[in-house]
Each structure stands twice: as C-alpha cells, then as structure tokens.
Design a protein around this motif. Sequence first.
Motif, mmCIF file in Angstrom:
data_model
loop_
_atom_site.group_PDB
_atom_site.id
_atom_site.type_symbol
_atom_site.label_atom_id
_atom_site.label_comp_id
_atom_site.label_asym_id
_atom_site.label_seq_id
_atom_site.Cartn_x
_atom_site.Cartn_y
_atom_site.Cartn_z
ATOM 1 N N VAL A 68 -17.465 -14.639 31.777
ATOM 2 C CA VAL A 68 -16.073 -14.765 31.362
ATOM 3 C C VAL A 68 -15.917 -14.022 30.040
ATOM 4 C CG1 VAL A 68 -14.245 -16.354 30.667
ATOM 5 C CG2 VAL A 68 -15.779 -16.962 32.551
ATOM 6 N N ALA A 69 -14.915 -13.192 29.953
ATOM 7 C CA ALA A 69 -14.740 -12.323 28.791
ATOM 8 C C ALA A 69 -14.363 -13.090 27.538
ATOM 9 C CB ALA A 69 -13.684 -11.256 29.095
ATOM 10 N N GLU A 70 -14.653 -12.476 26.407
ATOM 11 C CA GLU A 70 -14.311 -13.061 25.112
ATOM 12 C C GLU A 70 -12.814 -13.073 24.849
ATOM 13 O OE1 GLU A 70 -18.548 -11.554 24.474
ATOM 14 O OE2 GLU A 70 -16.837 -11.143 25.778
ATOM 15 N N THR A 71 -12.064 -12.338 25.639
ATOM 16 C CA THR A 71 -10.638 -12.182 25.340
ATOM 17 C C THR A 71 -9.793 -12.172 26.607
ATOM 18 O OG1 THR A 71 -8.996 -10.720 24.289
ATOM 19 C CG2 THR A 71 -10.848 -9.653 25.390
ATOM 20 N N PRO A 72 -8.572 -12.662 26.498
ATOM 21 C CA PRO A 72 -7.593 -12.392 27.556
ATOM 22 C C PRO A 72 -7.021 -10.990 27.382
ATOM 23 C CG PRO A 72 -6.569 -13.701 25.854
ATOM 24 C CD PRO A 72 -8.011 -13.508 25.432
ATOM 25 N N VAL A 73 -6.144 -10.610 28.280
ATOM 26 C CA VAL A 73 -5.467 -9.317 28.224
ATOM 27 C C VAL A 73 -4.006 -9.572 27.875
ATOM 28 C CG1 VAL A 73 -4.795 -7.258 29.524
ATOM 29 C CG2 VAL A 73 -7.027 -8.328 29.933
ATOM 30 N N PHE A 74 -3.521 -8.907 26.845
ATOM 31 C CA PHE A 74 -2.124 -9.043 26.433
ATOM 32 C C PHE A 74 -1.332 -7.875 27.017
ATOM 33 C CE2 PHE A 74 -4.613 -11.021 22.950
ATOM 34 C CZ PHE A 74 -4.179 -12.319 23.120
ATOM 35 N N VAL A 75 -0.407 -8.181 27.917
ATOM 36 C CA VAL A 75 0.302 -7.146 28.668
ATOM 37 C C VAL A 75 1.704 -6.967 28.105
ATOM 38 C CG1 VAL A 75 1.047 -6.394 30.950
ATOM 39 C CG2 VAL A 75 -1.036 -7.772 30.713
ATOM 40 N N PRO A 76 2.035 -5.758 27.650
ATOM 41 C CA PRO A 76 3.381 -5.531 27.096
ATOM 42 C C PRO A 76 4.459 -5.611 28.164
ATOM 43 C CG PRO A 76 2.164 -3.470 27.230
ATOM 44 C CD PRO A 76 1.195 -4.556 27.570
ATOM 45 N N ALA A 77 5.665 -5.898 27.732
ATOM 46 C CA ALA A 77 6.770 -6.124 28.661
ATOM 47 C C ALA A 77 7.016 -4.931 29.573
ATOM 48 C CB ALA A 77 8.037 -6.462 27.874
ATOM 49 N N ARG A 99 -9.909 -8.406 35.150
ATOM 50 C CA ARG A 99 -11.316 -8.040 34.989
ATOM 51 C C ARG A 99 -11.393 -6.977 33.908
ATOM 52 N NH1 ARG A 99 -11.084 -7.317 40.811
ATOM 53 N NH2 ARG A 99 -11.919 -9.111 41.937
ATOM 54 N N ILE A 100 -12.261 -7.194 32.942
ATOM 55 C CA ILE A 100 -12.433 -6.258 31.832
ATOM 56 C C ILE A 100 -13.808 -5.615 31.953
ATOM 57 C CG2 ILE A 100 -12.486 -6.004 29.322
ATOM 58 C CD1 ILE A 100 -10.770 -8.518 29.135
ATOM 59 N N SER A 101 -13.867 -4.295 31.766
ATOM 60 C CA SER A 101 -15.122 -3.580 31.982
ATOM 61 C C SER A 101 -15.274 -2.433 30.988
ATOM 62 C CB SER A 101 -15.169 -3.024 33.405
ATOM 63 O OG SER A 101 -16.308 -2.225 33.604
ATOM 64 N N LYS A 102 -16.519 -2.075 30.728
ATOM 65 C CA LYS A 102 -16.823 -0.878 29.946
ATOM 66 C C LYS A 102 -17.658 0.107 30.753
ATOM 67 C CE LYS A 102 -16.510 -3.352 25.594
ATOM 68 N NZ LYS A 102 -17.232 -3.918 24.435
ATOM 69 N N GLY A 103 -17.892 -0.220 32.009
ATOM 70 C CA GLY A 103 -18.678 0.643 32.871
ATOM 71 C C GLY A 103 -17.830 1.268 33.946
ATOM 72 N N GLN A 104 -18.490 1.997 34.843
ATOM 73 C CA GLN A 104 -17.784 2.693 35.903
ATOM 74 C C GLN A 104 -17.273 1.733 36.962
ATOM 75 O OE1 GLN A 104 -20.159 5.586 38.068
ATOM 76 N NE2 GLN A 104 -18.397 6.928 38.338
ATOM 77 N N LEU A 105 -18.006 0.625 37.158
ATOM 78 C CA LEU A 105 -17.622 -0.354 38.166
ATOM 79 C C LEU A 105 -16.979 -1.558 37.496
ATOM 80 C CD1 LEU A 105 -20.775 -0.198 40.463
ATOM 81 C CD2 LEU A 105 -18.566 0.927 40.804
ATOM 82 N N ILE A 106 -15.917 -2.085 38.123
ATOM 83 C CA ILE A 106 -15.105 -3.120 37.497
ATOM 84 C C ILE A 106 -15.610 -4.530 37.763
ATOM 85 C CG2 ILE A 106 -12.813 -4.211 37.604
ATOM 86 C CD1 ILE A 106 -12.734 -1.850 35.894
ATOM 87 N N GLY A 107 -16.163 -4.809 38.925
ATOM 88 C CA GLY A 107 -16.513 -6.178 39.306
ATOM 89 C C GLY A 107 -17.313 -6.907 38.249
ATOM 90 N N VAL A 108 -17.088 -8.223 38.121
ATOM 91 C CA VAL A 108 -17.743 -8.987 37.057
ATOM 92 C C VAL A 108 -19.258 -8.980 37.201
ATOM 93 C CG1 VAL A 108 -15.773 -10.455 36.593
ATOM 94 C CG2 VAL A 108 -17.382 -11.130 38.360
ATOM 95 N N SER A 109 -19.766 -8.734 38.393
ATOM 96 C CA SER A 109 -21.223 -8.691 38.585
ATOM 97 C C SER A 109 -21.846 -7.447 37.966
ATOM 98 C CB SER A 109 -21.555 -8.731 40.083
ATOM 99 O OG SER A 109 -21.096 -9.921 40.670
ATOM 100 N N ASP A 115 -22.909 -6.076 28.773
ATOM 101 C CA ASP A 115 -21.995 -5.780 27.666
ATOM 102 C C ASP A 115 -21.370 -7.063 27.143
ATOM 103 O OD1 ASP A 115 -22.210 -2.947 27.604
ATOM 104 O OD2 ASP A 115 -20.989 -2.830 29.412
ATOM 105 N N THR A 116 -20.680 -6.941 26.025
ATOM 106 C CA THR A 116 -19.867 -8.029 25.497
ATOM 107 C C THR A 116 -18.399 -7.630 25.590
ATOM 108 O OG1 THR A 116 -20.056 -7.139 23.249
ATOM 109 C CG2 THR A 116 -21.680 -8.803 23.930
ATOM 110 N N TRP A 117 -17.539 -8.621 25.511
ATOM 111 C CA TRP A 117 -16.098 -8.424 25.630
ATOM 112 C C TRP A 117 -15.755 -7.797 26.985
ATOM 113 C CZ3 TRP A 117 -12.296 -9.571 21.730
ATOM 114 C CH2 TRP A 117 -12.866 -10.183 20.587
ATOM 115 N N VAL A 118 -16.454 -8.241 28.019
ATOM 116 C CA VAL A 118 -16.191 -7.824 29.392
ATOM 117 C C VAL A 118 -16.307 -9.030 30.289
ATOM 118 C CG1 VAL A 118 -17.035 -5.463 29.048
ATOM 119 C CG2 VAL A 118 -18.614 -7.231 29.834
ATOM 120 N N GLY A 119 -15.839 -8.890 31.538
ATOM 121 C CA GLY A 119 -15.989 -9.962 32.514
ATOM 122 C C GLY A 119 -14.652 -10.449 33.053
ATOM 123 N N GLY A 120 -14.691 -11.607 33.687
ATOM 124 C CA GLY A 120 -13.476 -12.212 34.220
ATOM 125 C C GLY A 120 -12.574 -12.676 33.099
#
Length: 397
Positions: A37-46, A370-380, A385-390
């Motif tokens: 589970v990621a360290e952060t949520p995602v803040f989505v602009p209007a 899902r937050i990612s720093k790699g080429q593949l997005i899935g949480v697995s 990394d840190t600050w990635v995941g669901g």
Amino acid sequence: MVPALRTLYNERFTNGKYQAFLDSLAREAGEAPAFRVAETPVFVPAALTSKLVQACEEIVEVILQPDFKTLTQDAIPPALKVPGENDHPHFLIIDFAVCRQENGELAPQLIELQGFPSLFAFQELMARQYRTHFDIPPTVDNFFNGLDGDSYFSLLQELIIGNHDPREVVLLEVAPHQQKTRVDFYCTQKRLGIAPVCITELAQEGAQLYYRHEGQQTRIRRIYNRVIFDDLVKQHALPGAYPDLFQDLDVEWITHPNWYYRISKYMLPMVHSSFAPKSWYLHTLPVIPQDLEHYVLKPLFSYAGQGVIIDVTAADIDRLKDPENWILQHKVQYAPVIYTPSGPAHCEIRMMYIWADGSPRPLLVHNLARISKGQLIGVSNNNRDTWVGGSCCFFER
C-alpha cells in the motif's frame, strides 16, 4: 497532481504516520494487505476529474447500445459460457493511465475495463484511514454522486445481498484465503456479513447449491462472484471436488460470470474516444504498422497483465497462431505526475461503478489507484520501491 496538496502532504509526511496508517488498515481488516500500500493517496485536480468522468460515460454509452450483446457474442470462450446471463453487469471497473497531452494538460487514456467487482470494501477502508492519519482536506473526496461511507455501503448491501438473509449469500472464490485480494473479502464480510467461500466448500442437490454455515447446511441463493472462470478451468490441484458451475443453477449471480468477458479487452477496439488509444483486433488489421515501437500487443483471454508484449516486433506478430485472440493497441505514455520524496511516479486510476437491477445506467461510486515507478503498473511489480503500490484517489470537488 494538485500541487498545493501534494507539497503540503509531502512536507507533513512521516514514517511514523505511515506505519500507524498501515497498522490501522490491518487491525480493522483483520490482517495486513498481501500487497504493498502506497505512502500516499493521489490528489486529482478538477479538470482531470471531469475528463475521467467524461471518458467513463463515453464507454458506458458503448455498453448501452441495443446490439451490445451481439457485438460481444464472441467475447466469451464457448467452453466458459454460463447459463442464465442477465441484462447487464452489476459492476463495471475502468482503468486509465494518467498522461500529458501535447498542450501540457493532464488527460486519461483507457487501459482496460471489466464487468467484474474490484476492491469495493477495502478501498473505502483505505480512503478513510488516509483521512484519519494524514492531512486530507475536505475540498477533496474519494466518493462520487454525493455518497459517503454509510450511503455507499447501503448501496453495496442492496446490490449484493438485496432482500436475502446474508447467510444465504456467499462471496465465492477459488481458495479465497490464499488470494492477494483476500483483505477485501474480509472487509466485505465485516461490513455485509457474507462469508468468503471456496468453490470446494459447495455442495449440490439438484440445481441448488449449499455450504456449511456455523455447522448447518445452508442454501445459497445469491453468489457475490469473485471467481474468474478462465482461471477456474486451469485449476488442477484444488483440495477437493466442486460442483460444475457451468450448468444452469438455481442461484443469482452478482455479477454473472459472462460479463467478465463481454466487458474486457475485447471491447477496446469498440471504444472511439479522445481518451482511448486506438486498438484493433489483430486479425482485422489490413497492414501491420511500421512503427511497432508505438504499440503494445495484448492477448484477449489473459488477465492481470499476463502475456502483454510491450516492445512489439514483426516477429512477435508472425509467431502468433491465433491472431483473432489478440489486439494491437497504440502505446500509452504514462506521465510522471506524482512527485514523491524518492522521485516522480506515474499512476493508473480505476473508476468503480455499480449497476443495480432495473437502473437505466451504472452509477459511479468509488475509485482505486496504482502508483508505480517502473514499466509495469501492477502492485506485484513495485515491491522494491517506496511511495508506490495500491492507493486511492481524492478528487477535487
């Protein structure tokens, strides 16, 4: 993606808050999630929120076409068709990559969609715990259409349980306690009172199904279905026999298994939108593009990202013996729009709908990220990394 909120969140973040957040998730769910589970949520602009909703509604219009079932009649492998299909799915989930347009504005691009449930119970818990442990302002919301936690679960209860006794409704899965998504099963059980049940726990008498509830043989009248039937037929080592679920059974499916295939990658070439990359069924392509580096190759009947060829070559296409089971999709360029203390990250946003019987169209209710720093997005694929995941999104009101 909302700069002021991102800056404030990063400045006030501590590992202590994050650990307390994780501990609270595990305590309320009954165990820690089996995925990061990621360290952060995602803040989505209007502005991006508006585009996401527009994109979803354009896809919904495709599904609402009177001939949709005819258009998708080949989406269901013949060996996987289940009798008793209803008029529409009870769940719809749509995944988008967050990208940048040429003018620099953020915009969604369709990645995948399914007529199947997602982590509807766990995502509410996650969003609530983010609010509890971090500074999430009231100007953003994880729900849609005026919902809050209570009204959201009221809708889920009505959809999944209806007028039945919760003991007569089961969450059905293959080996549910071994699944990475089991934390959602436990959250669902706590909130709705329905048990996660393995298909090997089912008993059959005629067209009726039963399971043992608190030692009593109990009739199953409704199934909250989490079984992917494509995976079911591949199972060879389950500890016990189970009924043939491909027969006409006296049970209600929420949602019916056939919708998993009708609303899937099979639909991608049918969606014509500025928020959907161009896609083709491979066997219908008159000419193979010369610039294959700008495309991905996706198998129609493989899921969770399995079998996707990201760096496509002509040799890859030539090797395929079943081009009718593949689509070629224009490659989507994710934008590194989430600024974290350990570097920029990109994300996917899942928009989550429910569709009650008798309703003219589905209702947008919640989300997943899902937050990612790699080429593949899935949480697995992001465990190093840190600050990635669901994660989940909070949308500007």
